[in-house]
Design a protein around this motif. Structure first.
Motif, PDB file in Angstrom:
ATOM      1  N   SER A  95     -13.745 -59.153 115.858  1.00  0.00           N
ATOM      2  CA  SER A  95     -13.637 -59.180 117.308  1.00  0.00           C
ATOM      3  C   SER A  95     -13.819 -60.599 117.835  1.00  0.00           C
ATOM      4  CB  SER A  95     -14.684 -58.244 117.927  1.00  0.00           C
ATOM      5  OG  SER A  95     -14.604 -58.264 119.337  1.00  0.00           O
ATOM      6  N   SER A  98     -10.870 -62.840 116.655  1.00  0.00           N
ATOM      7  CA  SER A  98      -9.586 -62.599 117.315  1.00  0.00           C
ATOM      8  C   SER A  98      -9.380 -63.563 118.477  1.00  0.00           C
ATOM      9  CB  SER A  98      -9.505 -61.151 117.804  1.00  0.00           C
ATOM     10  OG  SER A  98     -10.439 -60.905 118.851  1.00  0.00           O
ATOM     11  N   ARG A  99     -10.467 -63.912 119.170  1.00  0.00           N
ATOM     12  CA  ARG A  99     -10.354 -64.866 120.282  1.00  0.00           C
ATOM     13  C   ARG A  99      -9.989 -66.256 119.769  1.00  0.00           C
ATOM     14  NH1 ARG A  99     -14.851 -61.719 121.922  1.00  0.00           N
ATOM     15  NH2 ARG A  99     -16.340 -63.210 121.075  1.00  0.00           N
ATOM     16  N   ALA A 102      -6.328 -66.164 118.518  1.00  0.00           N
ATOM     17  CA  ALA A 102      -5.414 -66.017 119.661  1.00  0.00           C
ATOM     18  C   ALA A 102      -5.299 -67.327 120.434  1.00  0.00           C
ATOM     19  CB  ALA A 102      -5.902 -64.899 120.573  1.00  0.00           C
ATOM     20  N   ASN A 232      -1.214 -64.302 123.182  1.00  0.00           N
ATOM     21  CA  ASN A 232      -2.678 -64.318 123.093  1.00  0.00           C
ATOM     22  C   ASN A 232      -3.232 -62.900 123.162  1.00  0.00           C
ATOM     23  OD1 ASN A 232      -5.558 -64.565 124.130  1.00  0.00           O
ATOM     24  ND2 ASN A 232      -5.055 -66.719 123.868  1.00  0.00           N
ATOM     25  N   ARG A 236      -5.037 -60.908 119.925  1.00  0.00           N
ATOM     26  CA  ARG A 236      -6.405 -60.367 119.999  1.00  0.00           C
ATOM     27  C   ARG A 236      -6.411 -58.867 119.736  1.00  0.00           C
ATOM     28  NH1 ARG A 236      -9.991 -63.112 124.808  1.00  0.00           N
ATOM     29  NH2 ARG A 236      -9.280 -65.264 124.598  1.00  0.00           N
TER      30      ARG A 236
END
Length: 319
Positions: A95, A98-99, A102, A232, A236
């Protein structure tokens, strides 16, 4: 492997849905769902029925330590065990990661925007030179983020490449978290796809209005900005969804797919190295950086198609 996981595995091997299995056993779909999430345990009569339906022994279904005899080359003898703590750590890691991934992807997409816009608005070689430097700086930052993420998360990559078993209750926990995330997943995928589709509107409008080069440059820049936002969101969302699939060994992370991926990793590395060579060779030979970026979206589309062909060829050889 616990009873819940064995029911899921055997049901999927036979290609049955929860409702189809429920009909064969004379129970409701909700009952099968509870069994598979470890929310309840089937009675002895149902265990006997499933033993006959699946073609396995009752000992295999009831005793966690007894595993089914290997049926194909994908089953491994030394299986990794994933605990509840490790599963939660992996989900949280993906989690957060993913940022990072992205944002790094968006930087790559945005990097040519100043070069494209300034290249069509001015002939000042100094400004164009600075925009080229800006492009390289953004790409360098993106590469740093990719590499840093890869090194930080490398200790968990075996879950995406190797077969494993989960301890009691892990699969149920992952399914519960995935079900809660499902509405956000559907919404974000829809938003990301819509943004990518709408991104071409400024370019189309500039073409219809027969705008001058500066307006066309701005429209392409706006296109890339909108695409970067859409990508993006998609990146994510996709990474979080794939983390659930990884722990459940579903979708692209089944044992068979992992086995196949090991054989196609060399192709993937060679493919992207070739794309980089083509991009840099074309860019430096023509000095037309505002156009050569098109290599990346084209390469991305072709990659999916070519990889599918490679997997088909490798899969046929294994049969």
């Amino acid at each position: 492997m616990i009873l819940a996981d064995k029911i899921i595995e055997e049901r999927k091997k036979n290609g049955w849905s929860q409702e189809e299995l429920a009909n064969k056993l004379g129970v409701s779909r909700q009952a099968v769902s509870k069994w598979e999430s470890a929310g309840s345990i089937p009675d002895l009569q149902r265990i006997l029925q499933m033993s006959e339906l699946f073609g396995v022994t009752t000992d295999y279904l009831l005793k966690d330590e007894i595993e089914e005899a290997p049926l194909n080359e994908y089953v491994e003898t030394n299986t990794i065990k994933v605990s509840m703590e490790e599963a939660n750590q992996y989900l949280d890691m993906k989690s957060r990661g993913s940022r990072v991934v992205a944002n790094a992807t968006s930087l790559c997409i945005l990097s040519p925007v100043p070069l494209i816009v300034l290249g069509t608005m001015t002939e000042d070689h100094t400004l164009v030179g600075f925009s080229l430097v800006f492009l390289l700086v953004l790409v360098a930052i993106a590469v740093y983020l990719f590499v840093n993420y890869g090194l930080r998360e490398s200790h968990m990559q075996h879950l995406e490449k190797e077969s494993f078993e989960t301890e009691y209750g892990v699969s149920g926990m992952v399914r519960e978290r995935r079900d809660k995330y499902e509405p956000a997943f559907i919404r974000n995928i829809a938003i990301g796809v819509v943004l990518c589709i709408l991104s071409v509107i400024p370019t189309i409008m500039a073409g219809v209005m027969e705008a001058d080069d500066s307006i066309c440059g701005l429209s392409v820049g706006l296109l890339l900005i909108i695409v970067s936002i859409g990508v993006n969101i998609l990146t994510r969302t996709g990474m979080i969804k794939s983390s659930y699939d990884t722990l459940l060994q579903e979708g692209e992370y089944t044992k068979e797919e992992k086995h196949l991926k090991k054989k196609t990793d060399d192709f993937s590395g060679a493919y992207w190295c070739l794309v980089v060579v083509i991009y840099l060779g074309w860019s430096f030979s023509t000095n037309n950086w505002k156009m050569t970026w098109i290599v990346w979206p084209v390469a991305g589309v072709l990659y999916a198609a070519v990889l599918g062909i490679v997997k088909m060829i490798v899969g046929n050889k294994d049969e």
